[in-house]
Design a protein around this motif. Structure first.
Motif, short mmCIF file in Angstrom:
data_model
loop_
_atom_site.label_atom_id
_atom_site.label_comp_id
_atom_site.label_asym_id
_atom_site.label_seq_id
_atom_site.Cartn_x
_atom_site.Cartn_y
_atom_site.Cartn_z
N SER A 65 0.83 -1.21 0.00
CA SER A 65 0.00 0.00 0.00
C SER A 65 0.86 1.26 0.00
O SER A 65 0.51 2.27 -0.61
N GLN A 66 2.02 1.19 0.69
CA GLN A 66 2.93 2.34 0.71
C GLN A 66 3.54 2.57 -0.66
O GLN A 66 3.69 3.71 -1.11
N LYS A 67 3.89 1.47 -1.34
CA LYS A 67 4.46 1.58 -2.69
C LYS A 67 3.43 2.14 -3.67
O LYS A 67 3.75 2.98 -4.52
N GLU A 68 2.19 1.69 -3.53
CA GLU A 68 1.11 2.18 -4.40
C GLU A 68 0.87 3.67 -4.17
O GLU A 68 0.65 4.43 -5.12
N LYS A 69 0.90 4.07 -2.90
CA LYS A 69 0.68 5.48 -2.55
C LYS A 69 1.79 6.35 -3.15
O LYS A 69 1.53 7.43 -3.70
N MET A 70 3.03 5.89 -3.05
CA MET A 70 4.16 6.62 -3.63
C MET A 70 4.03 6.72 -5.14
O MET A 70 4.26 7.78 -5.74
N ALA A 71 3.64 5.61 -5.77
CA ALA A 71 3.47 5.60 -7.23
C ALA A 71 2.38 6.57 -7.67
O ALA A 71 2.51 7.26 -8.68
N VAL A 162 3.32 31.59 -4.24
CA VAL A 162 2.88 30.34 -3.62
C VAL A 162 3.00 29.19 -4.62
O VAL A 162 2.63 29.32 -5.79
N LYS A 163 3.48 28.04 -4.12
CA LYS A 163 3.57 26.81 -4.90
C LYS A 163 2.92 25.69 -4.09
O LYS A 163 3.37 25.40 -2.98
N ILE A 164 1.88 25.08 -4.63
CA ILE A 164 1.21 23.97 -3.94
C ILE A 164 2.07 22.71 -4.10
O ILE A 164 2.50 22.37 -5.21
N GLY A 165 2.32 22.02 -2.99
CA GLY A 165 3.15 20.81 -3.03
C GLY A 165 2.55 19.67 -2.24
O GLY A 165 1.44 19.76 -1.73
N ASP A 166 3.30 18.58 -2.15
CA ASP A 166 2.97 17.35 -1.42
C ASP A 166 1.63 16.76 -1.88
O ASP A 166 0.57 17.02 -1.30
N PHE A 167 1.71 15.91 -2.89
CA PHE A 167 0.52 15.28 -3.45
C PHE A 167 0.34 13.84 -2.94
O PHE A 167 -0.25 13.00 -3.62
N GLY A 168 0.84 13.58 -1.73
CA GLY A 168 0.76 12.25 -1.13
C GLY A 168 -0.65 11.76 -0.87
O GLY A 168 -0.91 10.56 -0.84
N LEU A 169 -1.60 12.68 -0.65
CA LEU A 169 -3.00 12.30 -0.40
C LEU A 169 -3.91 12.66 -1.57
O LEU A 169 -5.12 12.45 -1.49
#
Length: 567
Positions: A65-71, A162-169
Motif C-alpha cells: 500500500s505504501q508503494k502504491e501510494k508513492m506511485a 505560492v507553490k502547492i506541493g505534497d501530493f501524497g494524499l
C-alpha cells in the motif's frame, strides 16, 4: 561501530545518478524531513541548476500500500505544470532509495510564515489567497483533489509566490460525480464530510481553503482545540467564531467556504470572483521582510488590482497581470510602529528554556548531527556585525541581509535597508518615520551621518558572523525587525530584536540565536558551523557541554531581564 553521520552517507550517496536522463546530482545541504522522506538541496552537475531532492529510503516502503501510494503521488505530480504548483523535474531509483527531483522553494512553507507572524495583514492574505486559488483551480480542472491543503503544503519561492506541493494524499476523479471515501487529511483542515465518511469530492479542498484563509487573517485555525476529539466535534458542528474586527468581505468569503453542506460551498472559479479581491489593496509583490514583519501599508496603498475579472488567466494558465506600484515620495508624517509583545516573547522563551534545562537532558559530545538540524526553523534575521560606541553615540549593527541599524544613547533608532537608500527613524515614543538618505528632516542630519559612519566602519573592518545569506535588493515596502534592547556582560554581548529573537555572542566566538516562535536555537560553534535545532530535538537527544552552558547562561540572563522589567 559506525556513527549516524556515516550511516547517513551510506544510505544517501554524495553523488546521485539518474540512468534515464544520464544526469548526475550532487547532494548539498540538508533541507528538512517529513513523513518517510528526507529533503536535500541537490545540484545538477551539468547545468549547475539547484533542485530539491525528496529522497525516500526503500527500507521504509515495505507494504504494498505504501508503494502504491508513492506511485500515485509521482503519477499525479508529474502530470502537473503550473505557476502555483511545485515544479516536478523527474524521478528515479537505485537499490537504496527513490529520488524525486522537485523545484526548490527556498522560502520554505507558509507554516513557517504563520509561526513567525501569526495573523498577517489583509493585503498579504489577498496576495497569497489569489495565488493559492489559481493553483487549486488548475488542479480541479484536471479533476485532481489535493485533499491535504494546509499551510505546511504551500511553499514560497524567492518572490514569495505560492507553490502547492505534497501530493501524497491527492486523488484523481475518473468519472463525473464520483465520490471518494478515504479518511485522510490534517485535523485542523479536514472537511466534515471526510470525518462522517459520506463521500467527498472537490468541495473538501474549498473547506481547507477557508481554514487557510481564516488562519492567515486571525492567526490560528478556526476549529483548533487542545484535543483531537474536540476539534473533530467542532468541525462536524461547523462551530467557529469570526472576530468583529474582520472586515465584511473577508468574513463573507470565509463563511462561504466553511459550510457543513458541501453542495453550498462555491467553486474555486466563483471564489476568484469574490468581492474580497476587489475590496482593498492587492499587492503586485511583497518584500521578503514580510516573512518576519508586516509590510508598510502606506506604500501598499499605491498598488491596486487590475479590475479585469479575477478568474481571468491567459492561455498558459499564468497568473493575471497586476498593476505596478505607484511611485510616491516617502510620507513625512510619523507613523506608529506595529505593536509587539516583547515581554510576552521573552517570558515564552524563558519558560521554554526552563523546561528544556530541567528535563533529564543528556550532555555528551557529538550527540547532535546535521540530520537532526531543522533548517526550516533557522532565523531569517540575525546580527552579523556590531560595534559598541555607546560611550559617545550608541550601538551599531548590521543584520545578515546587510541592512544597518544604530540604537542611539537617547533610545532613538535608525535602520537603513540593504539598498542603502530607504531609512526608518524611530523616535523615543516608538513612532516610525520613513525617509531616504537624500531626503530627511534637518534635525536628523547628525544621526544620518553617524549611521553612514557606522555602516562604513563595519563594512571595512568587521567580519560577518553566521552563514552567508543571498542579498536581494530591498524596496520601500520593507519593514525590518530591529534591535530593541542590548547589553554587555563580562562574558557576552546580548541583543534582543523586535521579532522575538534573542542573540548572544560569547567572548569565545560561539553564538546562540534563540527564537521562542520556532522554539529553536541556532548554534554557531567555534568552528563556525551554523546549525539550528528545535528544543524538542535537544530534549530527546541531548547536546554537547558547550551548548548546554550557553543555554544555561541565556536562561540566567532572561530571568535577570524579566526581574528588572527591562523589556
Amino acid at each position: 561501530m559506525t556513527s549516524i553521520k556515516e550511516d547517513e552517507k551510506k544510505e544517501i550517496p554524495q553523488f546521485i545518478h539518474d540512468p534515464q536522463t544520464n544526469s548526475t546530482y550532487q547532494r548539498l545541504r540538508f533541507f528538512g524531513k517529513g513523513g518517510f522522506a528526507k529533503c536535500y538541496e541537490i545540484q545538477d552537475l551539468a547545468t549547475n541548476q539547484i533542485y530539491a531532492g525528496k529522497i525516500v529510503s526503500k527500507t521504509l516502503m515495505v507494504k504494498s500500500s505504501q508503494k502504491e501510494k508513492m506511485a500515485q503521488e509521482i503519477s499525479i505530480h508529474r502530470s502537473l505544470q503550473h505557476a502555483h504548483v511545485v515544479g516536478f523535474h523527474g524521478f528515479f531509483e537505485d537499490s537504496l532509495n527513490i529520488y524525486i527531483i522537485l523545484e526548490l522553494c527556498k522560502r520554505r512553507s507558509m507554516m513557517e510564515l504563520h509561526k513567525r507572524r501569526k495573523a498577517i495583514t489583509e493585503p498579504e492574505t489577498r496576495f497569497y489567497m489569489h495565488q493559492i486559488l489559481l493553483g487549486v483551480q488548475y488542479l480541479h480542472r484536471k479533476r485532481i483533489i489535493h485533499r491535504d491543503l494546509k499551510l505546511g503544503n504551500l511553499f514560497l519561492d524567492d518572490d514569495l509566490h505560492v507553490k502547492i506541493g505534497d501530493f501524497g494524499l491527492a486523488t484523481k476523479l475518473e468519472v463525473e460525480g464520483e465520490k471518494k471515501k478515504t479518511l485522510c487529511g490534517t485535523p485542523n483542515y479536514i472537511a466534515p464530510e471526510i470525518l462522517t465518511k459520506k463521500g467527498h469530492s472537490f468541495e473538501v479542498d474549498v473547506w481547507s481553503l477557508g481554514c487557510i484563509m481564516y488562519t492567515l487573517l486571525i492567526g490560528k485555525p478556526p476549529f483548533e482545540t487542545s484535543t483531537l476529539r474536540d476539534t473533530y466535534k467542532r468541525i462536524k458542528q461547523c462551530e467557529y467564531r469570526i472576530p468583529s474586527s474582520l472586515r465584511k468581505p473577508a468574513a463573507s468569503m470565509i463563511v462561504l467556504q466553511l459550510q457543513s453542506d458541501p453542495s453550498l460551498r462555491p467553486s474555486v472559479d466563483k471564489l476568484l470572483q469574490h468581492e474580497f479581491f476587489t475590496s482593498g489593496i492587492m499587492p503586485a509583490a511583497l518584500p521578503l521582510s514580510c516573512l518576519t514583519t508586516a509590510p508598510r501599508t502606506d506604500q501598499l496603498e499605491g498598488v491596486t488590482l487590475n479590475r479585469r475579472p479575477l478568474n481571468e488567466v491567459n492561455a498558459n494558465g499564468n497568473i493575471m497581470a497586476v498593476d505596478s506600484p505607484v511611485k510616491r515620495a516617502p510620507p513625512a508624517e510619523l507613523r506608529s510602529v506595529e505593536p509587539t509583545s516583547h515581554k510576552q516573547n521573552l517570558i515564552a522563551l524563558r519558560d521554554q528554556l526552563a523546561t528544556l534545562l530541567t528535563s533529564k537532558l543528556k550532555c555528551r559530545p557529538e550527540c547532535l548531527n546535521d540530520d537532526m538540524s531543522d533548517p526550516a526553523a533557522q532565523p531569517l534575521v540575525w546580527v552579523g556585525k556590531w560595534v559598541d560606541y555607546s560611550d559617545k553615540y550608541g550601538f551599531g549593527y548590521q543584520l545578515c541581509d546587510e541592512s544597518v541599524g544604530v540604537m542611539f544613547n537617547d533610545t532613538t533608532k535608525l535602520i537603513m535597508l540593504a539598498n542603502g537608500v530607504n531609512v526608518h527613524y524611530i523616535n523615543r515614543q516608538g513612532q516610525e518615520q520613513y525617509v531616504t538618505m537624500r531626503e530627511y528632516p534637518q534635525e536628523l542630519d547628525k544621526k544620518m551621518k553617524l549611521l553612514t559612519y557606522f555602516r562604513r566602519y563595519m563594512t571595512e573592518h568587521l567580519m560577518k558572523a553566521g552563514a552567508s545569506v543571498p542579498v536581494r535588493e530591498s524596496d520601500g515596502l520593507s519593514r525590518l525587525p530591529h534591535l530593541h534592547q542590548w547589553f554587555r556582560t563580562t562574558l557576552a554581548v546580548i541583543m534582543y530584536l523586535t521579532n522575538g529573537t534573542l542573540q548572544i555572542n560569547f567572548q569565545d566566538h560561539t553564538k546562540i540565536i534563540l527564537c521562542p516562535l520556532m522554539q529553536a536555537v541556532t548554534y554557531i560553534d567555534v568552528d563556525k558551523n551554523f546549525r539550528t535545532f528545535r528544543f524538542s530535538t535537544i530534549e530527546e537527544h541531548g547536546c554537547d557541554k558547550k551548548l548546554y552552558t550557553n543555554l544555561t547562561y541565556a536562561l540566567e540572563k532572561l530571568n535577570s531581564v524579566l526581574a528588572n522589567k527591562m523589556c
